[in-house]
Design an enzyme around this catalytic site. Structure first.
Site, mmCIF file in Angstrom:
data_model
loop_
_atom_site.group_PDB
_atom_site.id
_atom_site.type_symbol
_atom_site.label_atom_id
_atom_site.label_comp_id
_atom_site.label_asym_id
_atom_site.label_seq_id
_atom_site.Cartn_x
_atom_site.Cartn_y
_atom_site.Cartn_z
ATOM 1 N N TRP A 56 0.823 -1.358 -0.161
ATOM 2 C CA TRP A 56 0.213 0.014 0.004
ATOM 3 C C TRP A 56 0.747 1.232 -0.082
ATOM 4 O O TRP A 56 1.719 1.221 0.675
ATOM 5 C CB TRP A 56 -0.997 -0.217 1.224
ATOM 6 C CG TRP A 56 -1.473 1.319 1.589
ATOM 7 C CD1 TRP A 56 -1.016 2.274 2.368
ATOM 8 C CD2 TRP A 56 -2.667 1.938 1.237
ATOM 9 N NE1 TRP A 56 -1.907 3.568 2.400
ATOM 10 C CE2 TRP A 56 -2.983 3.097 1.631
ATOM 11 C CE3 TRP A 56 -3.988 1.371 0.537
ATOM 12 C CZ2 TRP A 56 -4.038 3.874 1.686
ATOM 13 C CZ3 TRP A 56 -4.998 2.080 0.506
ATOM 14 C CH2 TRP A 56 -4.997 3.372 1.073
ATOM 15 N N ASN A 73 0.165 5.716 0.211
ATOM 16 C CA ASN A 73 -0.479 7.060 0.170
ATOM 17 C C ASN A 73 0.331 8.200 0.052
ATOM 18 O O ASN A 73 1.344 8.306 -1.041
ATOM 19 C CB ASN A 73 -1.356 7.041 1.117
ATOM 20 C CG ASN A 73 -1.040 6.924 2.763
ATOM 21 O OD1 ASN A 73 -0.684 5.867 3.159
ATOM 22 N ND2 ASN A 73 -0.991 7.979 3.458
ATOM 23 N N ASP A 74 0.410 9.051 0.805
ATOM 24 C CA ASP A 74 0.877 10.581 0.832
ATOM 25 C C ASP A 74 2.358 10.247 0.167
ATOM 26 O O ASP A 74 3.140 9.629 0.971
ATOM 27 C CB ASP A 74 0.825 11.201 2.036
ATOM 28 C CG ASP A 74 -0.473 11.140 2.681
ATOM 29 O OD1 ASP A 74 -1.408 10.944 2.101
ATOM 30 O OD2 ASP A 74 -0.610 11.794 3.701
ATOM 31 N N GLN A 110 4.251 7.421 2.093
ATOM 32 C CA GLN A 110 3.666 6.481 3.214
ATOM 33 C C GLN A 110 3.369 5.115 2.523
ATOM 34 O O GLN A 110 2.917 5.161 1.438
ATOM 35 C CB GLN A 110 2.102 7.116 3.518
ATOM 36 C CG GLN A 110 2.582 8.411 4.452
ATOM 37 C CD GLN A 110 2.797 8.066 5.721
ATOM 38 O OE1 GLN A 110 2.173 7.810 6.672
ATOM 39 N NE2 GLN A 110 4.200 8.267 5.983
#
Length: 500
Positions: free
Chosen positions: A40, A42-43, A59
């Site tokens: 995974w 993200n940011d 992230q």
């Protein structure tokens, strides 16, 4: 489970190697966007230029395609096209960050690469958020033994210790500054500023900006810089209320505000914008754009990158071994009292197979023979008075899933629709207002890569970013016109010899 840099590195290599050795898995990946190597993402974090390379941290949870204990993955590039996977930078392996290494930023100082991040630790039932520092050489990073370096001891007011994060670090006149997001105990939020001369001892300076619940709740991932002579603050507010006039959407948004930083009081005063009734405006109007971060390159360009996904609509297919893409890096400018964006000029280096043409009223152009899901297409049309037609771009195949992008001239509206894809998510369609420019023309520049489309309208005045998942082999692309005017278009296939 105990987390470490080495175990994260091993997992990254395991999944990445499996993907590279499988044509089926490889075809699922974007070609020229950075995407998660495993698990995974993200940011974006620590987006910066250091020792001749652009560094992108992110992230990362390497052990599943869902959010989990956060690490910092790490990649570098010199051209925004070819990304080199580096050793992971941070893992939740110390008392200050045992529950996660959350978002942050980076700067270079005297041949050292300095990372500022939020460390999450657990105290009884509370997950405390504090600010931490790690220093490295571009390859490996060591956390300060003094971490966390900014805690509740540094703030002069009571706040929610579970919502204190996302440090933006910079150096000015030999002094380090960190700007953080914090939620007060009255549920209002603020951005607070600290300074230090040694990165270890920090002092509260000011409440840089306040949000009295007029723009969402917590202002996540702040960035602050001067662009074309204007002080600009970008931030990603949570829990926004829908507002058609200001074009704010329900849930998470990413906004920018212009204004003036008073360097005596260290407070930022936001300007009211002329085009709406707010002190902020959207950066990107698409479904999938969050937590943008910028950096300044040695050539003077300010480049922005963001997470191309929404917290409000998870759409990664269940059989994928990765989740998360970054936008293609964008050059940003502030002019005509607006933030303009366009793909970084390096995209021109991978353009091939140009086709220029026009679409007569009522016609449809099918460019299947050229399309490979990695292309750039630009179109321009002069809008006639009382125009009531539309332009529709369709990508994919009816029996394999497809997306549609429709411009409705009568409604002056641009729509993205992924409802006919593998996993359309909780938000499958978005419509935004788009008007002709001062000359009565409207132009679109579309960047398409495997599972994403980024649209830049009227020279980058509007950006519209959306992700989708359609079978990689479904390469059909058609443009249909029901306009009264001729549409002129330019098509380029996008490819890079190092990746093909």
């Amino acid at each position: 489970m105990e987390y470490s840099i080495q175990s994260a590195f091993n997992k990254q290599n395991e999944i990445y190697s499996e993907t590279e050795n499988s044509m089926h898995l490889k075809m699922q990946k974007p070609l020229f966007h950075f995407s998660c190597p495993a698990g995974w993402l993200n940011d974006p974090n620590g987006f910066s230029f250091f020792q001749g390379k652009i560094h992108l941290f992110y992230q990362w949870h390497p052990y599943s395609t869902k959010w989990g204990p956060m690490h910092w993955g790490h990649a570098t590039t010199t051209d925004f096209i070819n990304w080199n996977l580096e050793h992971p930078a941070l893992a939740p392996d110390s008392p200050a960050d045992s529950e996660g290494c959350f978002s942050g930023t980076a700067i270079d100082m005297e041949d050292k690469h300095i990372l500022a991040y939020t460390g999450v630790s657990k105290e009884k039932a509370l997950y405390l958020q504090n600010q931490c520092i790690a220093i490295g050489n571009g390859e490996k990073y060591e956390k300060l033994s003094e971490n966390p370096v900014i805690t509740c001891r540094n703030l002069p007011f009571v706040y929610e210790q579970t919502d204190f994060r996302d440090p933006k670090i910079w150096n000015e006149d030999g002094i380090f500054y960190i700007l953080c997001s914090v939620k007060k105990n009255n549920s209002e939020s603020a951005l607070v500023l600290f300074n230090s001369t040694d990165l270890k001892n920090w002092v509260y300076v000011s409440t840089f900006a306040e949000n009295r619940n007029e723009l969402g709740k917590i202002w996540e991932c702040p960035d602050f810089f001067n662009l074309n002579g204007k002080d600009i603050l970008i931030f990603s507010p949570t829990e926004m209320k829908p507002d058609a006039k200001n074009i704010f959407f329900n849930g998470n948004n990413s906004l920018y505000a212009t204004g003036f930083l008073n360097r005596q009081s260290w407070t930022f005063t936001r300007e009211h914008r002329k085009e709406n009734e707010s002190t902020a405006a959207q950066i990107d109007y698409g479904i999938d754009f969050y937590a943008p971060q910028t950096t300044r390159l040695p050539d003077g360009r300010r480049i922005m990158i963001a997470w191309m996904q929404s917290w409000n609509a998870y759409i990664t297919p269940a059989d994928y071994k990765w989740s998360g893409i970054m936008t293609f890096p964008r050059e940003i400018e502030y002019k005509n009292e607006k933030l303009f964006q366009r793909p970084a000029r390096e995209i021109k280096n991978i353009r091939t197979n140009r086709v220029a043409g026009s679409i007569m009223p009522g016609d449809q152009v099918d460019i299947r023979r050229l399309a490979n899901r990695h292309f750039e297409i630009s179109a321009r049309v002069d809008i006639e008075d009382a125009e009531d037609g539309y332009i529709k771009l369709q990508l994919g195949k009816d029996n394999s899933g497809y997306i549609e992008i429709i411009y409705d001239a009568k409604k002056s509206a641009l729509t993205f629709d992924r409802s006919n894809t593998q996993n359309p998510g909780a938000i499958s369609k978005r419509t935004i207002p788009v008007h002709p420019d001062e000359f009565g023309s409207i132009s679109f520049n579309c960047l398409v890569d495997t599972c994403s489309i980024e649209i830049f309208v009227n020279g980058g005045e509007i950006a519209f970013t959306n992700a989708f998942f359609v079978e990689p082999a479904a390469n059909g692309v058609s443009i249909q016109s029901k306009m009264k005017s001729i549409i002129f278009f330019d098509y380029y296939r996008l490819g890079d010899s190092k990746k093909q």
